[in-house]
Design a protein around this motif. Structure first.
Motif, PDB file in Angstrom:
ATOM      1  N   LEU A 191      57.214 -62.544  -2.273  1.00 43.20           N
ATOM      2  CA  LEU A 191      57.540 -62.707  -0.651  1.00 43.20           C
ATOM      3  C   LEU A 191      58.940 -62.600  -0.673  1.00 43.20           C
ATOM      4  O   LEU A 191      59.684 -62.934  -1.494  1.00 43.20           O
ATOM      5  CB  LEU A 191      57.149 -63.841  -0.193  1.00 43.20           C
ATOM      6  CG  LEU A 191      55.661 -63.956  -0.089  1.00 43.20           C
ATOM      7  CD1 LEU A 191      55.191 -65.313   0.419  1.00 43.20           C
ATOM      8  CD2 LEU A 191      54.896 -62.980   0.490  1.00 43.20           C
ATOM      9  N   GLY A 234      53.112 -61.411   3.754  1.00 41.97           N
ATOM     10  CA  GLY A 234      52.894 -62.861   3.947  1.00 41.97           C
ATOM     11  C   GLY A 234      51.423 -62.706   4.492  1.00 41.97           C
ATOM     12  O   GLY A 234      50.890 -63.839   4.217  1.00 41.97           O
ATOM     13  N   GLN A 262      49.170 -62.837   1.438  1.00 39.16           N
ATOM     14  CA  GLN A 262      49.309 -64.114   0.761  1.00 39.16           C
ATOM     15  C   GLN A 262      48.251 -65.050   1.580  1.00 39.16           C
ATOM     16  O   GLN A 262      47.444 -65.874   0.687  1.00 39.16           O
ATOM     17  CB  GLN A 262      50.594 -64.613   0.793  1.00 39.16           C
ATOM     18  CG  GLN A 262      50.832 -65.633  -0.212  1.00 39.16           C
ATOM     19  CD  GLN A 262      50.533 -65.549  -1.461  1.00 39.16           C
ATOM     20  OE1 GLN A 262      51.090 -64.910  -2.174  1.00 39.16           O
ATOM     21  NE2 GLN A 262      49.333 -66.304  -1.749  1.00 39.16           N
ATOM     22  N   ARG A 263      48.342 -64.961   2.692  1.00 36.72           N
ATOM     23  CA  ARG A 263      47.196 -66.087   3.506  1.00 36.72           C
ATOM     24  C   ARG A 263      45.959 -65.577   3.323  1.00 36.72           C
ATOM     25  O   ARG A 263      44.973 -66.580   3.108  1.00 36.72           O
ATOM     26  CB  ARG A 263      47.664 -65.895   5.108  1.00 36.72           C
ATOM     27  CG  ARG A 263      48.716 -66.635   5.643  1.00 36.72           C
ATOM     28  CD  ARG A 263      48.934 -66.109   6.848  1.00 36.72           C
ATOM     29  NE  ARG A 263      50.437 -66.238   7.324  1.00 36.72           N
ATOM     30  CZ  ARG A 263      51.226 -67.384   7.493  1.00 36.72           C
ATOM     31  NH1 ARG A 263      50.517 -68.329   7.935  1.00 36.72           N
ATOM     32  NH2 ARG A 263      52.207 -67.263   7.658  1.00 36.72           N
ATOM     33  N   LEU A 296      60.377 -65.776   4.114  1.00 35.08           N
ATOM     34  CA  LEU A 296      58.859 -66.103   3.856  1.00 35.08           C
ATOM     35  C   LEU A 296      58.392 -66.802   3.067  1.00 35.08           C
ATOM     36  O   LEU A 296      57.625 -67.699   3.016  1.00 35.08           O
ATOM     37  CB  LEU A 296      58.236 -64.612   3.803  1.00 35.08           C
ATOM     38  CG  LEU A 296      56.812 -64.458   4.368  1.00 35.08           C
ATOM     39  CD1 LEU A 296      56.726 -65.122   5.714  1.00 35.08           C
ATOM     40  CD2 LEU A 296      56.497 -63.087   4.181  1.00 35.08           C
ATOM     41  N   ARG A 297      59.196 -66.883   1.853  1.00 38.25           N
ATOM     42  CA  ARG A 297      59.024 -67.767   0.744  1.00 38.25           C
ATOM     43  C   ARG A 297      59.148 -69.073   1.216  1.00 38.25           C
ATOM     44  O   ARG A 297      58.163 -69.916   1.108  1.00 38.25           O
ATOM     45  CB  ARG A 297      59.696 -67.325  -0.383  1.00 38.25           C
ATOM     46  CG  ARG A 297      59.131 -67.959  -1.807  1.00 38.25           C
ATOM     47  CD  ARG A 297      60.059 -67.600  -2.844  1.00 38.25           C
ATOM     48  NE  ARG A 297      60.481 -66.145  -2.897  1.00 38.25           N
ATOM     49  CZ  ARG A 297      61.438 -65.691  -3.569  1.00 38.25           C
ATOM     50  NH1 ARG A 297      62.301 -66.305  -4.257  1.00 38.25           N
ATOM     51  NH2 ARG A 297      61.466 -64.391  -3.642  1.00 38.25           N
ATOM     52  N   LEU A 335      54.051 -67.192  -4.549  1.00 40.99           N
ATOM     53  CA  LEU A 335      55.108 -66.827  -3.657  1.00 40.99           C
ATOM     54  C   LEU A 335      56.328 -65.665  -3.944  1.00 40.99           C
ATOM     55  O   LEU A 335      57.014 -65.379  -3.302  1.00 40.99           O
ATOM     56  CB  LEU A 335      55.704 -68.095  -2.969  1.00 40.99           C
ATOM     57  CG  LEU A 335      55.200 -69.068  -2.416  1.00 40.99           C
ATOM     58  CD1 LEU A 335      55.938 -70.405  -2.004  1.00 40.99           C
ATOM     59  CD2 LEU A 335      54.085 -68.516  -1.451  1.00 40.99           C
ATOM     60  N   GLN A 337      58.955 -70.355   4.207  1.00 44.25           N
ATOM     61  CA  GLN A 337      58.078 -70.619   5.190  1.00 44.25           C
ATOM     62  C   GLN A 337      56.802 -70.967   4.579  1.00 44.25           C
ATOM     63  O   GLN A 337      56.216 -71.809   4.977  1.00 44.25           O
ATOM     64  CB  GLN A 337      57.995 -69.423   6.128  1.00 44.25           C
ATOM     65  CG  GLN A 337      57.228 -69.643   7.571  1.00 44.25           C
ATOM     66  CD  GLN A 337      57.285 -68.438   8.274  1.00 44.25           C
ATOM     67  OE1 GLN A 337      57.965 -67.434   8.020  1.00 44.25           O
ATOM     68  NE2 GLN A 337      56.062 -68.186   8.979  1.00 44.25           N
ATOM     69  N   MET A 338      56.247 -70.136   3.681  1.00 36.98           N
ATOM     70  CA  MET A 338      54.939 -70.144   3.098  1.00 36.98           C
ATOM     71  C   MET A 338      54.831 -71.705   2.253  1.00 36.98           C
ATOM     72  O   MET A 338      53.968 -72.319   2.000  1.00 36.98           O
ATOM     73  CB  MET A 338      54.597 -69.002   2.081  1.00 36.98           C
ATOM     74  CG  MET A 338      54.246 -67.771   2.793  1.00 36.98           C
ATOM     75  SD  MET A 338      52.699 -68.002   3.961  1.00 36.98           S
ATOM     76  CE  MET A 338      51.427 -68.345   2.769  1.00 36.98           C
TER      77      MET A 338
END
Lengths: 363, 283
Positions: free
Chosen positions: A164, A137, A140-141, A168-169, A161, A171-172
């Motif tokens: 992930l 995650g 990714q950020r 988490l997917r 995504l 959430q992102m």
């Protein structure tokens, strides 16, 4: 800020025609999602917009400038890759600074932009770390941060995504949506996940075999799919399909199959009347089927045998058999249903879809 | 690791490992002990009462002194170092660029070209030195370091190219694509992203190329003749074996000193070297 437009875009890999005559206008500040199964040409289209793939024929314009022959570095775009593509030998801060250094930004400006992006994404405390010291995650950020600092005309996302885990997917996904609202930059997002497409996209392009099947707002695709493929691809659980024969009699048009005789609502009937006697495909989403009450009109009811009962808590998903066809139905979670029960179900006639048996286009 | 009883670990892991290590290290031990052994002990018959083949009580520097005072050993070391380093640099430069081109640029015949380069690596040096000798003679390079600096790359470049090609292929393409979108030209993307990421691979092929040229014997034997120009491998064997007389002590001392630089290079880069051979690029 910029518009992206594709005109008669084609791509051949040797003799394989992977992107076929794509015409598309992506509006300024729009979040456009390309969705489709693997190998449908969506990623190739994105890579052509990025300039990573040469165009076989057609035209791509960014901000009204033809960019067919413009190298990726001069297109003023930023791209987020599926595997993040962070430079493994650089710290997070250097990863974000790289694009700015290449463009000869001043040091103070680079620092200001990194700070702002890190602030937006909540990664201020990671700036000195190397990519291998980050979780999925966080990587990714950082990849997003690297795109944000550039302040580009267009963001391109290639299934960002899908590496992930499920939680988490989600959430992102929410964060991406917030980010787009905050930054308001034209974005093109490729995914094979129709839920991502529906939730993120201002508009969605559904592709299959290199051909654009339909372009529209998420609900438009859901409510008025242009063909059987879009109908089956968009929506979860997927739409039910039954092979039916259309019949015109007593002033009504009916769709008939073994164990099924549904009379079509007026609007649909008027479009279907000319095809009476021919084969067609009837489509109905699971959420538009429920257990029938005694008062329901027999015109929209049918008998079904329950094969599997799936308790999801918020709903019950039934897999039922209607003649030779399988029908999934999403019903009230309070219902008492068991496997092998025989049920009388009713469908919502306003939500019926009908597709031509040959062309598969919506009738 | 092998699970289970202690005897199983010993029989299947420790004992074979110990045997392997002994077999591997014994020649080095023999080299070291011989180079410090006085001549009197060296030429003692094997069945003499006081024969101690694996140890000496009177270690001596005499063989090393002989090496540096009576032969051109220092000069040979310098020659070997210069030739090995220069030919390694040339080969790495070409190998990295060629490997990158074969791995990344889609040009026609890239595949067959890669195979062709590999085939040239397979031609045995014992055959290749014949035409090369003629070329060296025509260019009047015989008996100069350049005869080796320019011929070693004939087997080092294919080797480096092949190794680097595999390494570049293992680096995700997206890294480079991302750099190019970030504003780097192909050259800059290669310089700032691909090459730093490929550094373990470059070091690995550099070390192997250096070792190969350091240890090379046949070209050095053929192309160099005057004692001043020789490399360690050729100098030691040609100057310390006179007719049928073997100067064992000095021979071993020369071999020991000759293998030290390679050992240092290896241990210095071993961390990178190992990660280079096992490939450790993470996306």
């Amino acid at each position: 800020m910029a518009e992206v437009s594709l005109h008669s875009l084609n791509k051949y890999f040797d003799t394989t025609h992977v992107v076929k005559n794509v015409d598309l206008q992506i509006r300024d500040k729009e979040f456009m999602v390309f969705v489709g199964p693997s190998g449908c040409g969506k990623t190739t289209t994105l890579r052509m917009i990025a300039g990573l793939e040469a165009i076989s024929s057609g035209e791509i314009r960014i901000d009204n400038t033809v960019v067919n022959a413009v190298p990726p570095m001069d297109r003023d775009i930023a791209m987020v890759f599926q595997n993040y593509a962070l430079y493994p030998h650089m710290s997070v801060a250097s990863n974000m600074a790289f694009g700015l250094k290449m463009r000869k930004f001043e040091k103070a400006e680079i620092e200001r932009r990194i700070k702002r992006a890190a602030d937006i994404l909540g990664i201020e405390n990671l700036l000195d770390r190397k990519p291998r010291q980050l979780s999925g995650g966080q990587r990714q950020r950082v990849a997003l941060g690297r795109a944000i600092v550039r302040d580009p005309k267009v963001f391109l996302f290639d299934e960002p995504l899908s590496n992930l885990d499920a939680k988490l997917r989600v959430q992102m996904r929410v964060e991406l949506k917030k980010l787009h609202e905050r930054l308001a930059v034209t974005s093109v997002y490729v995914t094979h996940d129709q839920v991502e497409a529906m939730t993120l996209g201002d508009r969605v392009v559904v592709m299959k075999d290199g051909i654009v099947q339909q372009v529209g707002e998420p609900l438009e695709l859901y409510n008025r799919p242009a063909n059987r493929f879009v109908a089956g691809f968009i929506g979860s659980p997927a739409m039910n399909f039954a092979d039916v024969t259309l019949a015109d009699g007593n002033g009504r048009v009916t769709a008939e199959a073994q164990g099924l005789k549904i009379s079509l609502p007026d609007a649909l009937a008027s479009r279907a009347r000319s095809k009476a006697g021919r084969k067609a495909t009837l489509g109905i989403r699971p959420e538009d089927i429920r257990v029938a009450n005694p008062g329901d009109s027999a015109d929209h009811c049918f008998e079904a045998e329950v094969e599997v009962v799936e308790q999801l808590g918020s709903e019950i998903l039934l897999d039922t058999r209607v003649g030779p066809a399988l029908m999934a139905a999403s019903i009230d979670p309070e219902s008492k249903v068991r496997a092998h029960d025989k049920l009388r179900l009713v469908l919502n006639p306003a939500r019926l879809h009908l597709f031509d048996a040959e062309t598969e286009a919506a009738i | 690791m092998i699970e289970g009883a202690l005897w199983r670990k010993w029989v299947f892991a420790y004992l074979p490992l110990i045997l392997f290590v002994i077999v591997l290290l014994f020649p080095f031990y023999w080299m070291i002990i011989t180079s410090f052994r006085p001549d009197g002990e060296l030429y003692r018959p094997w069945n003499a009462v006081n024969n101690m083949p694996f140890w000496t009580n009177k270690p001596t520097w005499e063989h090393f002194t002989y090496l540096f005072e009576e032969t051109n050993f220092g000069r040979w070391m310098f020659n070997t170092m210069f030739i090995a380093a220069t030919s390694t640099l040339i080969s790495l430069f070409c190998g990295v660029l060629a490997g990158y081109a074969l791995a990344r640029l889609n040009f026609p015949w890239a595949g067959s070209l890669g195979t062709l380069i590999f085939i040239t690596y397979l031609v045995p040096q014992t055959l290749l030195f014949i035409p090369l000798a003629e070329i060296i003679r025509d260019f009047r390079l015989g008996d100069t370091p350049w005869s080796l600096i320019l011929t070693y790359p004939t087997f080092l470049i294919p080797f480096c190219t092949w190794l680097m090609m595999g390494y570049f292929k293992a680096i995700p393409k997206e890294l480079e694509e991302c750099a190019r979108i970030d504003g780097a030209s192909r050259w800059k993307a290669m310089l700032f992203i691909v090459i730093p990421v490929a550094l373990p691979g470059i070091l690995s092929s550099g070390i192997i190329a250096f070792t190969l040229s350091w240890n090379e014997f046949i070209y050095a034997l053929v192309f160099l003749s005057s004692p001043d120009e020789k490399t360690v491998a050729v100098g030691v064997t040609s100057e310390l074996i006179r007719g049928d007389v073997f100067f064992w002590g000095s021979l071993m001392a020369g071999a020991l000193l000759g293998s030290i630089p390679v050992a240092i290079v290896y241990s210095f880069f071993v961390e990178h070297y190992v990660s280079g051979l096992t490939g450790s690029v993470k996306g």
